[in-house]
Scaffold this active site. Sequence first.
Site, PDB file in Angstrom:
ATOM      1  CG  HIS A 124      -2.033  -1.056   1.145  1.00  0.00           C
ATOM      2  ND1 HIS A 124      -1.804  -2.338   1.397  1.00  0.00           N
ATOM      3  CD2 HIS A 124      -3.219  -0.931   0.910  1.00  0.00           C
ATOM      4  CE1 HIS A 124      -2.919  -2.951   1.226  1.00  0.00           C
ATOM      5  NE2 HIS A 124      -4.003  -2.082   0.953  1.00  0.00           N
ATOM      6  CG  ASP A 137      -0.075   0.310  -4.517  1.00  0.00           C
ATOM      7  OD1 ASP A 137      -1.235  -0.244  -3.856  1.00  0.00           O
ATOM      8  OD2 ASP A 137       0.848   0.656  -3.580  1.00  0.00           O
ATOM      9  N   GLY A 138      -0.759  -2.842  -5.413  1.00  0.00           N
ATOM     10  CA  GLY A 138      -2.020  -3.737  -5.361  1.00  0.00           C
ATOM     11  C   GLY A 138      -3.353  -3.126  -5.044  1.00  0.00           C
ATOM     12  CG  HIS A 139      -6.000  -0.384  -2.067  1.00  0.00           C
ATOM     13  ND1 HIS A 139      -6.867   0.599  -2.889  1.00  0.00           N
ATOM     14  CD2 HIS A 139      -6.594  -0.926  -1.209  1.00  0.00           C
ATOM     15  CE1 HIS A 139      -8.068   0.413  -2.405  1.00  0.00           C
ATOM     16  NE2 HIS A 139      -7.950  -0.402  -1.417  1.00  0.00           N
ATOM     17  CG  HIS A 193     -10.594  -5.226  -2.547  1.00  0.00           C
ATOM     18  ND1 HIS A 193     -10.515  -3.854  -2.621  1.00  0.00           N
ATOM     19  CD2 HIS A 193     -10.296  -5.510  -1.314  1.00  0.00           C
ATOM     20  CE1 HIS A 193     -10.438  -3.329  -1.179  1.00  0.00           C
ATOM     21  NE2 HIS A 193     -10.283  -4.560  -0.405  1.00  0.00           N
ATOM     22  CD  GLU A 224     -12.013  -5.838   2.540  1.00  0.00           C
ATOM     23  OE1 GLU A 224     -11.154  -5.496   1.991  1.00  0.00           O
ATOM     24  OE2 GLU A 224     -12.330  -5.697   3.644  1.00  0.00           O
ATOM     25  CD  GLU A 247     -14.329  -1.619   2.760  1.00  0.00           C
ATOM     26  OE1 GLU A 247     -13.782  -2.491   2.138  1.00  0.00           O
ATOM     27  OE2 GLU A 247     -13.133  -0.603   3.039  1.00  0.00           O
ATOM     28  CB  CYS A 278     -14.035   2.367   1.597  1.00  0.00           C
ATOM     29  SG  CYS A 278     -13.296   2.956   3.004  1.00  0.00           S
ATOM     30  CB  CYS A 300     -10.276   2.011   4.756  1.00  0.00           C
ATOM     31  SG  CYS A 300     -11.232   0.829   5.027  1.00  0.00           S
ATOM     32  CB  CYS A 301     -14.962   3.030   6.383  1.00  0.00           C
ATOM     33  SG  CYS A 301     -15.131   1.341   5.699  1.00  0.00           S
TER      34      CYS A 301
HETATM   35 ZN   LIG Z   1     -13.244   1.141   4.219  1.00  0.00          ZN
END
Ligand SMILES: [Zn+2]
Length: 647
Positions: free
Chosen positions: A149, A197-199, A261, A313, A329, A331, A407-408
């Site tokens: 990340h 980046d994976g995300h 995801h 997710e 989620e 997010c 994160c949320c």
């Molecule tokens: Zn989140």
Amino acid sequence: MEDTLRHQRAAAPVAPTAEAATTFRPLPVSAARVVGGFWAQRQQVNRTAAIPAGLTRLRENGVFRNLGRAAGQDEGPYEGPVFIDSDVYKWLEAVAWEQAREPSESLAAEQAEATALVAKAQQPDGYLNSFVQVVTGAAGRFADLTSGHELYCAGHLMQAAVAQHRVTGHRELLDVAISFADLLVDTFGPGKRPELDGHPLVEMALVELYRETGDARYLDLARHFVETRGHGWAAAGPHPRPRSYYSDRVPVRRAVTVEGHAVRALYLAAGAADLAAETRDDELLAALERQWQAMVTTKTYLTGGVGARWDGEAFGDPYQLPPDRAYCETCAAIGSIQWSWRMLLRTGAARYADLIERTLYNAVLPGLSLDGNAYFYVNALQVRDGQADDDRRNPANGRAGWFGVACCPPNIMRTISSLGSLLATADDEGVQIHQYAASAITAELPSGQVELAVATDYPWDGHIEITVLAAPDQDWTLALRIPGWCTDAKALIAGAGVAEAGEPGRYLRLRRSWMAGSSVVLDLPVPVRRTVAHERVDAVRGCVAVERGPLVYCLEQADQPAGVLVDDVQLADGDGTAVWSPDLLGGVAAVQMTGQTTPDAMSLYQPEAADDRQPERPARLTAIPYFAWANRGPGPMRVWIPLGRPG
Ligand SMILES: [Zn+2]
């Protein structure tokens, strides 16, 4: 403060350049202001409860200590997940938009203190990541892009920095972001490091940094990251999941749907939409329109929530939308709005604003308690009697004050703080209103300034009065979104004596010589309505959901008569009656309906012919807006309600 940047953008989260392909221009957060009603209450709670409590949580959970350790001014082991820096960046972004709404000395002081710490933690060559700096050292830099990340955190830093610079003109955080972005430009791209980046997130952040600085290297790097995805480079790390998890199975411009995801897929799509606008790439835009359509027609919950699977997710298969095991989620809902907003700016199609509305009220807002102090990570559409486990994300456990993976919460904060930017836009012809709220809107047209006052009790009532306070001395167009759910919309222009009918899911365009003092009343009828799902959504076959205006409703146990368990009810015919309930949940329109309950005496399975169900008893059922559930403790809840069996 002196500023030598060539490109000054509107102080909003998304501000395309003049060269970008856009249909609508965003307005600054300070030029589209919520001034009362529903959203003013939510913004007030966000400012006075969520954001201060968030700062306390950030202080408690170690993110500032980690940055202090990275800066060499604090001792002790690293705390929290590898991406925890992003929590402080999202919080800083929220504070920036709050400063745009209403400057505050205390917020400015907190902003300055956190910014100074971030700047101090940055290494001389621009690198900044407290986990790598504290735990692995330089050898760990970009060593596990699949799950580390680092670029995700960099992206949140860039977004916070751009927000702060756009609102306050302060360069300190922007200079940190530029320095890190320059390091990324030197490290990644054609002929350099090939991994991703994976995300995703850095893509949209780099485009916004390009918009803010005019430095095209950031746009080029965003393009590289978008175009390279789908070739296995995001899943190239030491312990990867399947490529689909990272949206790394199919190149973005060839993909026909969203997968993997959900938050990753949506942030990637939002970044790709930014890229398509800035590079005027209509092929990429068409690919995104196709994917968005697939998401909305096969992978989106009635609430606008997305991500059907806890496992990974992730988005589920088409029509795999179980209400009880929905992940949704918070997010992901925010990512969906970010994507739709960019598509709306680019195309001008009302369907994007429709989804934003549905998602804001029914998938983002439930993520925050009414008092602003607790959060849902997972937003399921059903909680059963007896549902329990020790996973803090399980909605049966109620909202949590914070999460280990947080994160949320700050994502909600920045979304509510910048909400004004979603209300309205402008183009050369006039002003478009996308979301209805008691608000003050100022827009610059080529022919002059338009100032509007919007008065409404939306979403409780569909009566909306728009008064022109200032306007150029020429014809211009006021475009009003008619929600896709609204039949019989009418606009009555004061003094004109004619009502204009609006078509659902389109903009009603009213072009005339709007002068100061002109006004229009838009009437969007909000009867209680029943909704059924596509037959392939097996999990809710034989059920209906109740909606009113933009709000999805649910049955929560706390509102039902004694002896009536939400798990055992069925609805009778009839739409139900909305009842304004000022003392319920801070004031909501509840919906009262007739139904029945069947005492639970069935065996789990029996021969079809040997129906051993008990006779039903009539029951008065009360539904509340889904966003307000779980504010009186956890308990059974359902959005999809079985219809009574035929007599
Ligand atoms: Zn989140």
